[in-house]
Each structure stands twice: as structure tokens, then as C-alpha cells.
Scaffold this motif. Structure first.
Motif, PDB file in Angstrom:
ATOM      1  N   GLY A 160       0.729  -1.390   0.224  1.00 51.67           N
ATOM      2  CA  GLY A 160       0.329  -0.072   0.180  1.00 51.67           C
ATOM      3  C   GLY A 160       0.824   1.033   0.292  1.00 51.67           C
ATOM      4  N   HIS A 188      -1.043   7.204   5.356  1.00 49.16           N
ATOM      5  CA  HIS A 188      -1.287   6.059   3.433  1.00 49.16           C
ATOM      6  C   HIS A 188       0.483   5.297   3.720  1.00 49.16           C
ATOM      7  CE1 HIS A 188      -5.019   8.334   3.253  1.00 49.16           C
ATOM      8  NE2 HIS A 188      -4.369   9.519   3.640  1.00 49.16           N
ATOM      9  N   GLU A 203      -8.387   8.162   3.132  1.00 49.33           N
ATOM     10  CA  GLU A 203      -9.288   7.341   3.594  1.00 49.33           C
ATOM     11  C   GLU A 203     -10.173   7.743   3.369  1.00 49.33           C
ATOM     12  OE1 GLU A 203      -7.389   4.687   6.468  1.00 49.33           O
ATOM     13  OE2 GLU A 203      -6.501   6.629   7.032  1.00 49.33           O
ATOM     14  N   ASN A 206      -6.915   3.751  10.420  1.00 50.03           N
ATOM     15  CA  ASN A 206      -5.571   4.201  11.184  1.00 50.03           C
ATOM     16  C   ASN A 206      -5.667   4.640  12.144  1.00 50.03           C
ATOM     17  OD1 ASN A 206      -4.005   2.167   9.081  1.00 50.03           O
ATOM     18  ND2 ASN A 206      -5.193   3.213   7.652  1.00 50.03           N
ATOM     19  N   VAL A 241      -6.749   0.751   0.451  1.00 51.17           N
ATOM     20  CA  VAL A 241      -6.166   0.217   1.160  1.00 51.17           C
ATOM     21  C   VAL A 241      -6.534  -0.977   2.271  1.00 51.17           C
ATOM     22  CG1 VAL A 241      -3.749  -0.650   1.849  1.00 51.17           C
ATOM     23  CG2 VAL A 241      -3.724   0.620   0.637  1.00 51.17           C
ATOM     24  N   LYS A 279      -3.840  -4.769   0.818  1.00 47.39           N
ATOM     25  CA  LYS A 279      -4.462  -5.962   2.195  1.00 47.39           C
ATOM     26  C   LYS A 279      -5.369  -6.375   0.985  1.00 47.39           C
ATOM     27  CE  LYS A 279      -3.530  -2.757   5.566  1.00 47.39           C
ATOM     28  NZ  LYS A 279      -3.182  -1.193   5.576  1.00 47.39           N
TER      29      LYS A 279
HETATM   30  C1  PLP Z   1      -2.186  -0.870   5.671  1.00 46.33           C
HETATM   31  C2  PLP Z   1      -2.288   0.980   4.678  1.00 46.33           C
HETATM   32  C3  PLP Z   1      -1.309   1.481   4.129  1.00 46.33           C
HETATM   33  C4  PLP Z   1       0.315   0.700   3.983  1.00 46.33           C
HETATM   34  O1  PLP Z   1       0.020  -0.867   3.025  1.00 46.33           O
HETATM   35  P1  PLP Z   1       0.860  -1.160   3.383  1.00 46.33           P
HETATM   36  O2  PLP Z   1       0.847  -2.205   2.536  1.00 46.33           O
HETATM   37  O3  PLP Z   1       1.451  -1.866   5.115  1.00 46.33           O
HETATM   38  O4  PLP Z   1       2.742  -0.363   2.865  1.00 46.33           O
HETATM   39  C5  PLP Z   1      -1.656   2.602   3.679  1.00 46.33           C
HETATM   40  N1  PLP Z   1      -2.899   2.607   3.565  1.00 46.33           N
HETATM   41  C6  PLP Z   1      -3.505   2.431   4.158  1.00 46.33           C
HETATM   42  C7  PLP Z   1      -5.038   2.867   3.666  1.00 46.33           C
HETATM   43  C8  PLP Z   1      -3.523   1.551   5.147  1.00 46.33           C
HETATM   44  O5  PLP Z   1      -4.716   0.758   5.651  1.00 46.33           O
END
Ligand code: PLP
Length: 421
Positions: A111, A139, A198, A203, A233, A259
Motif C-alpha cells: 500500500g 497512507h 481514506e 488507521n 488499502v 491488503k
Molecule cells: C495499510 C495501509 C497502507 C499501507 O499499506 P502497506 O501495504 O502496509 O504498505 C496505506 N494506506 C492505508 C489506508 C492502509 O491501511
């Protein structure tokens, strides 16, 4: 305890004993031995009902049989080629079919890479440098977005090693606030490349957008030539087949995934309108590359996962989530407490505050110390939730009614424990 021994050993070789900071809680994290369905089992043989689910990816539960068999078949054919495969097209087609804004896809490894590349693309497309992000939004771990929340407009780096030169272009606003966005765009709209959001904050617990907020952002970005990036993500393929953008009926210009998309293997993706996506190299000149981009194992696992996410999956997740949240609210009320329960579909969090939570400042009123006691009470009794007030809990398709009943008893126990504090 074997986990404790392993953690002591681990601390000598891995900074803090873990490979990602949230995993380290006191006195020591449990080390996993295996996981299946709704359960994760530690190296001491203790089983937990898992509401962390690897921080999101495992919507079908751990070790889904179809995903496993597809991955094993692919493994026998090799695990990385550095040349394209047919499954990359298949997975891209599925993303395009499911997601409203998706016309083309670039697969990356996380992500973090997805949002980094989406921001670069937005900057290239607009010829502007500034980006606007929301306080408490995550992010990924790269420099552009690692900015402390605060009242000032210009971002201060959140971590040593992030140059102010980088984050001075990252502007913070409170989530769900209209006036702050209007003012920033009035003052400085011509230099803002993108708003990254988001669509549901996942988060900092769980914070939904207020009615009309995403619509407002869609309108003001369109009017000002600003690219709207939904970071889905977490919410992608979770809240609805087409993610939060489908659920709320708002189509962004670009979307980022991770994810769930990898079915438990590392992946990320950015997607959006063809005219934007075609700016990426080698079609266009915006550089983006990766040795493991479109990795055959991750892509195969993603395909095997996404194929199982049909209408029946989403209706089951909605009803499981609704009944769990309703029951948790009842437990809190029966204990004479007044905590805020938030969530939608398979996402939920209990905020240990009596405030409604609409932004970062509201979330920060929660009692984090009490939360850790609550976390340890649950853990002790065999329920694993993320060890932070500011993460989100997830349920999977494999969480049975029995799992949920058992969980509710333990949540009741947790509430009774913190009530005494
Ligand atoms: C987990 C997450 C990320 C980062 O993703 P990774 O695969 O851990 O690098 C980015 N944005 C959101 C909204 C997330 O929840």
C-alpha cells in the motif's frame, strides 16, 4: 513462555524485536505458529479468535482452501519471472469490473508504494506539488505522507529522517471539516495536486465520513483541477465489491489498494482513469517500477480471493458485523458505561471515550491506557484484537456465530475489568 523467549532473542536481531512497530506490545507479543479460519495459534499452543487478521488482508479467514491450492499450483510453476503473466491481466480485469473508478491498474508490492506512486502521478498530471491529507490518516510509511497532525497548515515531519523540504508540500486538514478545505483551496488551490483520503478512516480506529463530505470533496476537487485519490488499502473489496467508492457513490480519479487484494500475500495497486494511468512508464514518462511488481504468487492469491467475494459474501459480512456491533453496544450499556462503538460491515472499533468520533481530535479523547488493559484481558482469554486504540478490528467470513458468542462473553469481561480501574 516460548513467545517471551523468542521475543528476548528477537530483540537482539530485529530492532524492537519486530518488523513493524505496532506488533510490539508489552510485555511481549505472542509469536504465531499457525492460523486457520478465524483462529491464530501461538508457539505455546494457545489459540485466539483473531480480529486483527494480519491488519486486514484475511477477509476469508486464514489459510483459505481455494487460495492455498491455487498458490501451491502456481508455486510449482515458479514464483517470480520478471516477465508478464496472464494472471496479471485477469486480476486487473476483475479490479476494473468491480471498482467504479478503475479503468487500468498498476500492481506494486505494498500500500505504501501504491500511495507514493499515486501521489507522483497526480503531481505529474497537474504540474503542482502540494498535496492535502487528513489528520490521523495513514497512507503508508513513505516521506510524502508521514506528517504529524497539528494545527499548522504546513506539515512537520512525523519521524526523524523525513526532510521538511518533503513534508512542506503536505498540508493537513481535520477530517470531516468543510471550511478548512474550502479555505485552503481558496488560498492555494492552484498549487494543490491532490487530495488523498481514506474514505473511511481505518488507521485511527474507525471514522466514517459525514453525510455529504465525500460528495463535497469530489465537487471542489473537480472544480479546481485537483486529483481526488481514495486510499482504499483497507476499504477496497471490503465495504462493498467496489469498495467505499461504491458504498458512498462517489468516484475518485485514482484509487490505491493493498491488503485484501493480495489474498494474504504482499501486494499493492493503483488504478484510475485511463488518461491518468497511461502517464505511467512505459506508456508515459512518470516513473514507477518494481522487481516484484505483479508477482505471480501474490496475483494468483489475489485472484483466488477476489473471485470468492460475491454478493453473498458482502451480505454475510454486513450481518455478522451488525450483530456484533449491536451486541457490543448492549454490553457497554449493561455495564453502565458510555463508550463509542463505530464500524461498518466487517470493520469495527470501540473507542474508550463518551464522545462521538468524527476526527482525529475526537479519537484522541479515548483512554489509551485503559484500552491496553482491555486488550490484555481479551488476549488472556483467547481473543486477539490489534494492540492499539487507534487500529481497527476486522471480522472474516470464517468467524462463526459460536466465535462471536464466545467473543461477546470475553468483551463483557473486558468491560467489567476496565470499569474497576
Ligand atoms: C495499510 C495501509 C497502507 C499501507 O499499506 P502497506 O501495504 O502496509 O504498505 C496505506 N494506506 C492505508 C489506508 C492502509 O491501511
Amino acid at each position: 513462555m516460548r513467545s517471551e523467549e523468542l521475543f528476548n532473542e528477537s530483540k537482539k536481531f530485529l530492532p524492537g524485536g519486530v518488523d513493524s512497530p505496532v506488533r510490539a506490545y508489552k510485555p511481549y507479543p505472542f509469536f504465531a505458529e499457525w492460523a486457520k479460519g478465524s483462529k491464530i495459534v501461538d508457539v505455546d499452543g494457545k489459540s485466539y479468535i483473531d480480529y486483527c487478521l494480519a491488519y486486514g488482508p484475511m477477509v476469508l479467514g486464514h489459510a483459505n482452501p481455494d487460495v492455498m491450492s491455487e498458490v501451491v499450483m502456481q508455486l510449482k510453476k515458479g514464483s517470480s519471472y520478471g516477465v508478464p503473466t496472464e494472471n496479471e491481466i485477469e486480476l486487473a480485469k476483475l479490479v476494473v469490473k468491480k471498482v467504479p473508478c478503475a479503468e487500468m491498474v498498476r500492481f506494486v508490492n505494498s500500500g505504501t508504494e501504491a500511495t507514493m506512486s499515486a501521489i507522483r502521478l497526480a503531481r505529474a498530471a497537474t504540474g503542482r506539488n502540494k498535496i492535502l491529507k487528513f489528520e490521523g490518516a495513514y497512507h503508508g510509511a513513505h516521506d510524502y505522507v508521514l506528517v504529524k497532525s497539528g494545527s499548522g497548515a504546513a506539515g512537520l515531519p512525523d519521524s526523524p529522517g523525513v526532510p521538511e523540504e518533503t513534508t512542506k508540500n503536505t498540508i493537513l486538514v481535520p477530517f470531516n471539516n468543510v471550511d478548512a478545505v474550502v479555505k485552503l483551496i481558496e488560498d492555494d488551490g492552484d498549487s494543490i495536486a491532490a487530495i488523498i483520503i481514506e474514505p473511511i478512516m481505518g488507521n485511527i480506529g474507525f471514522i466514517p465520513p459525514r453525510e455529504g463530505y465525500l460528495e463535497f470533496l469530489r465537487k471542489i476537487t473537480s472544480e479546481n483541477g485537483i486529483i481526488l485519490i481514495f486510499d482504499e488499502v483497507i476499504t477496497g473489496f471490503r465495504i462493498a465489491e467496489g469498495g467505499a467508492q461504491e458504498h458512498f457513490g462517489i468516484t475518485p480519479d485514482l484509487v490505491t489498494f493493498g491488503k485484501i487484494l493480495g489474498g494474504g500475500f504482499p501486494i499493492g495497486a493503483l488504478s484510475g482513469k485511463t488518461e491518468l494511468m497511461e502517464m505511467l512508464a512505459p506508456s508515459g514518462s512518470v516513473y514507477q517500477a518494481g522487481t516484484f511488481n505483479g508477482n505471480p504468487i501474490s496475483v494468483t492469491a489475489g485472484l483466488a480471493t477476489l473471485k470468492q467475494l460475491d454478493n453473498s459474501f458482502y451480505s454475510q459480512m454486513n450481518s455478522k458485523g451488525n450483530s456484533l456491533r449491536t451486541a457490543i453496544k448492549d454490553i457497554i450499556a449493561d455495564n453502565g458505561l458510555n463508550y463509542h462503538v463505530a464500524g461498518l460491515s466487517s470493520m469495527f472499533q470501540i473507542y474508550l471515550t463518551d464522545r462521538e468520533v468524527w476526527n482525529y481530535d475526537d479519537a484522541k479523547t479515548a483512554d489509551t491506557e485503559k484500552f491496553l488493559t482491555y486488550f490484555h484481558t481479551l488476549l488472556n482469554k483467547g481473543v486477539f484484537i490489534p494492540p492499539s486504540q487507534f487500529e481497527c478490528c476486522f471480522i472474516s467470513l470464517m468467524h462463526s456465530n459460536e466465535d462471536i458468542e464466545q467473543t461477546l462473553d470475553i468483551v463483557d469481561n473486558g468491560m467489567k475489568t476496565i470499569k474497576k480501574l
